[in-house]
Design a protein around this motif. Structure first.
Motif, PDB file in Angstrom:
ATOM      1  N   LEU A  36       0.821  -1.201   0.000  1.00  0.00           N
ATOM      2  CA  LEU A  36       0.000   0.000   0.000  1.00  0.00           C
ATOM      3  C   LEU A  36       0.861   1.259   0.000  1.00  0.00           C
ATOM      4  O   LEU A  36       0.568   2.222  -0.739  1.00  0.00           O
ATOM      5  CB  LEU A  36      -0.932  -0.008   1.207  1.00  0.00           C
ATOM      6  N   SER A  37       1.910   1.275   0.803  1.00  0.00           N
ATOM      7  CA  SER A  37       2.811   2.427   0.830  1.00  0.00           C
ATOM      8  C   SER A  37       3.477   2.626  -0.519  1.00  0.00           C
ATOM      9  O   SER A  37       3.689   3.762  -0.965  1.00  0.00           O
ATOM     10  CB  SER A  37       3.864   2.234   1.929  1.00  0.00           C
ATOM     11  N   TRP A  38       3.813   1.522  -1.161  1.00  0.00           N
ATOM     12  CA  TRP A  38       4.414   1.578  -2.492  1.00  0.00           C
ATOM     13  C   TRP A  38       3.451   2.196  -3.505  1.00  0.00           C
ATOM     14  O   TRP A  38       3.828   3.058  -4.306  1.00  0.00           O
ATOM     15  CB  TRP A  38       4.816   0.164  -2.898  1.00  0.00           C
ATOM     16  N   VAL A  39       2.183   1.783  -3.465  1.00  0.00           N
ATOM     17  CA  VAL A  39       1.173   2.325  -4.381  1.00  0.00           C
ATOM     18  C   VAL A  39       0.917   3.800  -4.077  1.00  0.00           C
ATOM     19  O   VAL A  39       0.802   4.629  -4.998  1.00  0.00           O
ATOM     20  CB  VAL A  39      -0.115   1.503  -4.281  1.00  0.00           C
ATOM     21  N   PHE A  40       0.827   4.161  -2.804  1.00  0.00           N
ATOM     22  CA  PHE A  40       0.579   5.558  -2.438  1.00  0.00           C
ATOM     23  C   PHE A  40       1.699   6.466  -2.951  1.00  0.00           C
ATOM     24  O   PHE A  40       1.430   7.571  -3.449  1.00  0.00           O
ATOM     25  CB  PHE A  40       0.455   5.696  -0.923  1.00  0.00           C
ATOM     26  N   SER A  41       2.934   6.021  -2.819  1.00  0.00           N
ATOM     27  CA  SER A  41       4.055   6.848  -3.293  1.00  0.00           C
ATOM     28  C   SER A  41       4.013   7.005  -4.809  1.00  0.00           C
ATOM     29  O   SER A  41       4.334   8.076  -5.336  1.00  0.00           O
ATOM     30  CB  SER A  41       5.380   6.233  -2.852  1.00  0.00           C
ATOM     31  N   ILE A  42       3.602   5.958  -5.526  1.00  0.00           N
ATOM     32  CA  ILE A  42       3.472   6.062  -6.985  1.00  0.00           C
ATOM     33  C   ILE A  42       2.427   7.106  -7.360  1.00  0.00           C
ATOM     34  O   ILE A  42       2.643   7.935  -8.259  1.00  0.00           O
ATOM     35  CB  ILE A  42       3.114   4.696  -7.591  1.00  0.00           C
ATOM     36  N   PHE A 159      -1.708  11.960   2.959  1.00  0.00           N
ATOM     37  CA  PHE A 159      -2.311  11.614   4.249  1.00  0.00           C
ATOM     38  C   PHE A 159      -2.386  10.105   4.427  1.00  0.00           C
ATOM     39  O   PHE A 159      -2.082   9.576   5.514  1.00  0.00           O
ATOM     40  CB  PHE A 159      -3.705  12.235   4.349  1.00  0.00           C
ATOM     41  N   PHE A 160      -2.771   9.377   3.385  1.00  0.00           N
ATOM     42  CA  PHE A 160      -2.808   7.918   3.470  1.00  0.00           C
ATOM     43  C   PHE A 160      -1.419   7.342   3.726  1.00  0.00           C
ATOM     44  O   PHE A 160      -1.270   6.344   4.457  1.00  0.00           O
ATOM     45  CB  PHE A 160      -3.385   7.331   2.190  1.00  0.00           C
ATOM     46  N   SER A 161      -0.412   7.965   3.145  1.00  0.00           N
ATOM     47  CA  SER A 161       0.963   7.493   3.350  1.00  0.00           C
ATOM     48  C   SER A 161       1.408   7.676   4.793  1.00  0.00           C
ATOM     49  O   SER A 161       2.148   6.854   5.336  1.00  0.00           O
ATOM     50  CB  SER A 161       1.916   8.237   2.408  1.00  0.00           C
ATOM     51  N   ILE A 162       0.941   8.762   5.423  1.00  0.00           N
ATOM     52  CA  ILE A 162       1.266   8.962   6.843  1.00  0.00           C
ATOM     53  C   ILE A 162       0.760   7.785   7.667  1.00  0.00           C
ATOM     54  O   ILE A 162       1.492   7.224   8.502  1.00  0.00           O
ATOM     55  CB  ILE A 162       0.661  10.281   7.354  1.00  0.00           C
ATOM     56  N   LEU A 163      -0.480   7.391   7.425  1.00  0.00           N
ATOM     57  CA  LEU A 163      -1.072   6.299   8.199  1.00  0.00           C
ATOM     58  C   LEU A 163      -0.325   4.990   7.982  1.00  0.00           C
ATOM     59  O   LEU A 163      -0.007   4.268   8.942  1.00  0.00           O
ATOM     60  CB  LEU A 163      -2.544   6.136   7.819  1.00  0.00           C
ATOM     61  N   SER A 164      -0.033   4.665   6.726  1.00  0.00           N
ATOM     62  CA  SER A 164       0.621   3.380   6.441  1.00  0.00           C
ATOM     63  C   SER A 164       2.027   3.324   7.024  1.00  0.00           C
ATOM     64  O   SER A 164       2.429   2.309   7.612  1.00  0.00           O
ATOM     65  CB  SER A 164       0.662   3.135   4.928  1.00  0.00           C
ATOM     66  N   TRP A 165       2.778   4.419   6.908  1.00  0.00           N
ATOM     67  CA  TRP A 165       4.153   4.409   7.423  1.00  0.00           C
ATOM     68  C   TRP A 165       4.198   4.482   8.938  1.00  0.00           C
ATOM     69  O   TRP A 165       5.136   3.956   9.558  1.00  0.00           O
ATOM     70  CB  TRP A 165       4.967   5.537   6.798  1.00  0.00           C
ATOM     71  N   VAL A 166       3.219   5.113   9.559  1.00  0.00           N
ATOM     72  CA  VAL A 166       3.166   5.111  11.029  1.00  0.00           C
ATOM     73  C   VAL A 166       2.913   3.701  11.546  1.00  0.00           C
ATOM     74  O   VAL A 166       3.542   3.262  12.531  1.00  0.00           O
ATOM     75  CB  VAL A 166       2.080   6.088  11.524  1.00  0.00           C
ATOM     76  N   VAL A 167       2.020   2.978  10.907  1.00  0.00           N
ATOM     77  CA  VAL A 167       1.765   1.595  11.320  1.00  0.00           C
ATOM     78  C   VAL A 167       3.013   0.738  11.108  1.00  0.00           C
ATOM     79  O   VAL A 167       3.356  -0.107  11.950  1.00  0.00           O
ATOM     80  CB  VAL A 167       0.561   1.020  10.544  1.00  0.00           C
ATOM     81  N   LEU A 168       3.717   0.947   9.996  1.00  0.00           N
ATOM     82  CA  LEU A 168       4.968   0.211   9.776  1.00  0.00           C
ATOM     83  C   LEU A 168       6.019   0.567  10.817  1.00  0.00           C
ATOM     84  O   LEU A 168       6.800  -0.294  11.244  1.00  0.00           O
ATOM     85  CB  LEU A 168       5.499   0.506   8.368  1.00  0.00           C
ATOM     86  N   THR A 169       6.044   1.824  11.237  1.00  0.00           N
ATOM     87  CA  THR A 169       6.986   2.230  12.284  1.00  0.00           C
ATOM     88  C   THR A 169       6.681   1.533  13.604  1.00  0.00           C
ATOM     89  O   THR A 169       7.583   1.027  14.289  1.00  0.00           O
ATOM     90  CB  THR A 169       6.940   3.750  12.471  1.00  0.00           C
ATOM     91  N   LEU A 170       5.410   1.504  13.974  1.00  0.00           N
ATOM     92  CA  LEU A 170       5.031   0.823  15.214  1.00  0.00           C
ATOM     93  C   LEU A 170       5.308  -0.674  15.135  1.00  0.00           C
ATOM     94  O   LEU A 170       5.727  -1.292  16.123  1.00  0.00           O
ATOM     95  CB  LEU A 170       3.552   1.074  15.508  1.00  0.00           C
ATOM     96  N   SER A 171       5.091  -1.260  13.976  1.00  0.00           N
ATOM     97  CA  SER A 171       5.387  -2.687  13.799  1.00  0.00           C
ATOM     98  C   SER A 171       6.878  -2.952  13.939  1.00  0.00           C
ATOM     99  O   SER A 171       7.293  -3.924  14.598  1.00  0.00           O
ATOM    100  CB  SER A 171       4.888  -3.152  12.431  1.00  0.00           C
ATOM    101  N   ALA A 172       7.709  -2.094  13.337  1.00  0.00           N
ATOM    102  CA  ALA A 172       9.162  -2.273  13.448  1.00  0.00           C
ATOM    103  C   ALA A 172       9.624  -2.050  14.884  1.00  0.00           C
ATOM    104  O   ALA A 172      10.522  -2.752  15.368  1.00  0.00           O
ATOM    105  CB  ALA A 172       9.878  -1.319  12.488  1.00  0.00           C
TER     106      ALA A 172
END
Length: 240
Positions: A36-42, A159-172
């Motif tokens: 999803l983060s990949w698609v959002f950045s595209i 905005f969608f990218s913020i959500l996806s990367w924040v979740v990835l940060t918490l997961s890491a």
């Protein structure tokens, strides 16, 4: 089945490698978030590159975000960086279970944590920056609303990218703090203990045994008793 060590690493010197399971990998929540983060950045950098610049009465291209070229350049830069980063970490996730070194696994998770946190911050800054510049853009600067849809789509997917990367940060962060849990560091799952595992008896002091089918259960705590104390009779109370 071999028990995994810290950070889900296989023990040093263990033979064989973990087979790649594409179904388990692509259905893992972390993989879905990376895609999803990949698609959002595209979407972000493609909207800016394709429709984020207009020319009115001249050959010079102007950014639709308040004629501020820095806004367009920032969106393209962050979008391309996160696009490449998502691909790199997807590849790293594929080869992560086969890394036998605990130190290398820890470095990989730490790198994921740093990059995801930095991407979250950059997307937050980009969302605020682009939204502010778009709000300051007057309708006269965009005749026939040229690039308006692309600008709105860019802000939305920031905005969608913020959500996806924040979740990835918490997961890491969770994987880094609990590195001894294999399921948190890989898309692999521990196999269930087969029903035909031979029972392992553990003797205790009184001569009986405790039988368990869990191959990883530690033996119960036992106390070494002196044989002389066992044979010693209790003293009789004096008669009156």
């Amino acid at each position: 089945m071999e028990r995994a060590g810290a950070y889900g690493a296989r023990k040093a010197g263990s033979a064989g490698s973990i087979a790649f399971d594409p179904v388990a990998f692509f259905t893992h929540p972390r993989t879905i978030l990376r895609l999803l983060s990949w698609v959002f950045s595209i979407v972000v950098f493609s909207c800016i590159v394709n429709e984020g610049y207009i020319n009115i009465g001249s050959e010079r291209l102007r950014c639709v975000f308040n004629n501020n070229a820095d806004a367009c350049n920032y969106g393209v830069t962050v979008g391309v960086a996160c696009f490449l980063g998502s691909i790199c970490f997807l590849i790293l996730d594929v080869y992560f279970p086969s890394i036998s070194s605990i130190r290398d696994r820890r470095r990989a998770v730490l790198l994921d944590l740093i990059f995801s946190g930095l991407a979250s911050f950059l997307w937050f800054v980009g969302f605020c920056f682009l939204a502010n510049q778009w709000q300051a853009t007057s309708p006269d600067e965009l005749p026939l609303a040229q690039g308006s849809d692309a600008a709105r789509a860019t802000i939305a997917f920031c905005f969608f990218s913020i959500l996806s990367w924040v979740v990835l940060t918490l997961s890491a962060l969770r994987r880094f703090l609990t590195g001894s849990n294999t399921n948190l560091f890989t898309w692999q799952h521990l196999d269930h203990v087969p029903s035909n595992v031979r029972a392992t008896p553990y003797p205790i002091a009184n001569g009986t045994t405790i039988v368990t089918t869990n191959p990883y259960q530690a033996p119960p705590f036992t106390e070494t008793l002196d044989p002389q104390k066992l044979t010693q009779q209790r003293p009789m109370a004096p008669a009156f």
